[in-house]
Design a protein around this motif. Structure first.
Motif, PDB file in Angstrom:
ATOM      1  N   LEU A 188      51.453  33.641  45.182  1.00  0.00           N
ATOM      2  CA  LEU A 188      50.531  34.594  44.562  1.00  0.00           C
ATOM      3  C   LEU A 188      49.337  34.888  45.465  1.00  0.00           C
ATOM      4  O   LEU A 188      48.808  36.007  45.465  1.00  0.00           O
ATOM      5  N   ALA A 189      48.927  33.891  46.233  1.00  0.00           N
ATOM      6  CA  ALA A 189      47.796  34.077  47.146  1.00  0.00           C
ATOM      7  C   ALA A 189      48.161  34.913  48.365  1.00  0.00           C
ATOM      8  O   ALA A 189      47.274  35.310  49.128  1.00  0.00           O
ATOM      9  N   ASP A 190      49.464  35.184  48.550  1.00  0.00           N
ATOM     10  CA  ASP A 190      49.934  35.972  49.693  1.00  0.00           C
ATOM     11  C   ASP A 190      49.358  35.412  50.997  1.00  0.00           C
ATOM     12  O   ASP A 190      48.813  36.138  51.834  1.00  0.00           O
ATOM     13  N   LEU A 191      49.496  34.089  51.124  1.00  0.00           N
ATOM     14  CA  LEU A 191      48.921  33.401  52.281  1.00  0.00           C
ATOM     15  C   LEU A 191      49.629  33.801  53.573  1.00  0.00           C
ATOM     16  O   LEU A 191      50.856  33.752  53.661  1.00  0.00           O
ATOM     17  N   GLN A 192      48.837  34.166  54.580  1.00  0.00           N
ATOM     18  CA  GLN A 192      49.365  34.542  55.884  1.00  0.00           C
ATOM     19  C   GLN A 192      48.920  33.522  56.939  1.00  0.00           C
ATOM     20  O   GLN A 192      47.832  32.945  56.851  1.00  0.00           O
ATOM     21  N   VAL A 246      44.223  34.940  38.879  1.00  0.00           N
ATOM     22  CA  VAL A 246      44.219  35.562  40.206  1.00  0.00           C
ATOM     23  C   VAL A 246      43.101  36.593  40.234  1.00  0.00           C
ATOM     24  O   VAL A 246      43.059  37.492  39.384  1.00  0.00           O
ATOM     25  N   ILE A 247      42.185  36.467  41.186  1.00  0.00           N
ATOM     26  CA  ILE A 247      41.033  37.365  41.255  1.00  0.00           C
ATOM     27  C   ILE A 247      40.902  37.924  42.671  1.00  0.00           C
ATOM     28  O   ILE A 247      40.578  37.186  43.615  1.00  0.00           O
ATOM     29  N   PRO A 248      41.136  39.224  42.843  1.00  0.00           N
ATOM     30  CA  PRO A 248      40.827  39.845  44.138  1.00  0.00           C
ATOM     31  C   PRO A 248      39.312  39.937  44.308  1.00  0.00           C
ATOM     32  O   PRO A 248      38.587  40.189  43.341  1.00  0.00           O
ATOM     33  N   VAL A 249      38.850  39.733  45.520  1.00  0.00           N
ATOM     34  CA  VAL A 249      37.406  39.803  45.781  1.00  0.00           C
ATOM     35  C   VAL A 249      37.124  41.116  46.500  1.00  0.00           C
ATOM     36  O   VAL A 249      37.473  41.298  47.660  1.00  0.00           O
ATOM     37  N   ARG A 250      36.517  42.033  45.776  1.00  0.00           N
ATOM     38  CA  ARG A 250      36.232  43.347  46.314  1.00  0.00           C
ATOM     39  C   ARG A 250      34.860  43.340  47.000  1.00  0.00           C
ATOM     40  O   ARG A 250      34.038  42.474  46.738  1.00  0.00           O
ATOM     41  N   PRO A 251      34.600  44.312  47.857  1.00  0.00           N
ATOM     42  CA  PRO A 251      33.349  44.293  48.635  1.00  0.00           C
ATOM     43  C   PRO A 251      32.095  44.163  47.793  1.00  0.00           C
ATOM     44  O   PRO A 251      31.175  43.442  48.138  1.00  0.00           O
ATOM     45  N   LEU A 276      41.388  34.854  45.311  1.00  0.00           N
ATOM     46  CA  LEU A 276      41.275  33.521  44.736  1.00  0.00           C
ATOM     47  C   LEU A 276      42.387  33.334  43.708  1.00  0.00           C
ATOM     48  O   LEU A 276      42.627  34.226  42.884  1.00  0.00           O
ATOM     49  N   VAL A 277      43.045  32.174  43.753  1.00  0.00           N
ATOM     50  CA  VAL A 277      44.053  31.810  42.753  1.00  0.00           C
ATOM     51  C   VAL A 277      43.695  30.432  42.216  1.00  0.00           C
ATOM     52  O   VAL A 277      43.525  29.484  42.991  1.00  0.00           O
TER      53      VAL A 277
END
Length: 269
Positions: free
Chosen positions: A94-98, A238-243, A191-192
């Motif tokens: 879910l974190a789409d870790l790269q 799951v929380i995307p962190v926007r600018p 963030l997950v």
């Protein structure tokens, strides 16, 4: 947790050699489980290869307080519930870790998530309150930094691409931990977190405001099966962190006391 007399006797009869403790004889299963629970609470971890419990430092010193006080604080009493391996993989997916991304794991336990992050090519920093568990992570060598501290007391800065976490649940600490961790995520990061299911239906201001924050960030709160944590109801958030969220975090970071800013400059984070 109060320690029963038969458990105390089994521990008193054990042989200590440096960091290792060796139980005497073959204990009945029920007794062994209670002995293992008590030893685990003071940092002793069973090592199958060495056939003994291994402590972070000197075993005799580590069990001295247990024998004197006849009680310990167990992991469950501390709010520590290790993340099962299969759930760790789900979280990291879910974190789409790269590979190459910088990742923070607060409340890292013994490194169940941190190890898998490193396996996937992430650069991971850990925070763990318990010195024994932190030493386990440090000794394995997969974390770049390991801070022994209460995450809520540490200075923060938005320097991580991802935060993955399984914080303590008691008294809505999970919400407070996640809110602080959001301040550690770079713009367009993610963030997950494993969280207590109560945040989805509680009506108090802290829970309601947090749900609003997740909605505004276009995040998700998804129920998890009860079997993951011994029947404790949990969710994955799951929380995307926007600018704009990152800018808010920057303002808050600028407001931390000088003593905290100095700790950050000294490399704690």
């Amino acid at each position: 947790m109060k320690i029963d007399a038969d458990v105390l006797e089994a521990i008193r009869s054990a042989r200590c050699e440096g960091a290792a403790l060796y139980l005497t004889g073959q204990l009945e299963d029920r007794l062994y489980r209670r002995v293992n629970l008590a030893l685990s609470a003071v940092g002793g971890r069973w090592d199958r290869r060495k056939r003994g419990h291994i402590f972070p430092a000197n075993a005799a010193d580590d069990i001295a307080g247990l024998l004197a006080e006849r009680e310990v604080t167990t992991d469950s009493e501390r709010g520590y519930f290790p993340t099962p391996p299969a759930l760790v993989d789900e979280i990291l997916d879910l974190a789409d870790l790269q590979a190459g991304q910088e990742v923070l794991e607060p409340s890292a336990g013994t490194g169940a998530m941190a190890e898998r992050i490193a396996d996937r090519g992430g650069v991971v920093d850990c925070v763990e309150l318990d010195p024994g568990r932190a030493e386990i992570i440090r000794s394995q060598g997969y974390a770049r930094q390991v801070a022994v501290a209460d995450f809520l007391t540490l200075p923060v800065s938005a320097r991580y691409d991802r935060v993955v976490m399984n914080p303590p649940f008691a008294k809505q600490l999970d919400i407070r931990h996640v809110q602080r961790a959001l301040r550690c995520v770079r713009p367009n990061g993610l963030l997950v977190a494993v969280m207590f299911a109560g945040l989805a239906f509680r009506t108090n201001a802290l829970a309601a405001d947090f749900r609003s924050q997740v909605r505004e960030a276009r995040g998700t709160i998804t129920p998890l099966p009860d079997h993951w944590f011994k029947g404790i109801r949990t969710v994955l958030t799951v929380i995307p962190v926007r600018p704009q969220l990152s800018q808010l975090a920057g303002r808050r970071t600028a407001e931390v006391p000088v003593s905290e800013q100095r700790a950050s400059q000294e490399g704690l984070f």
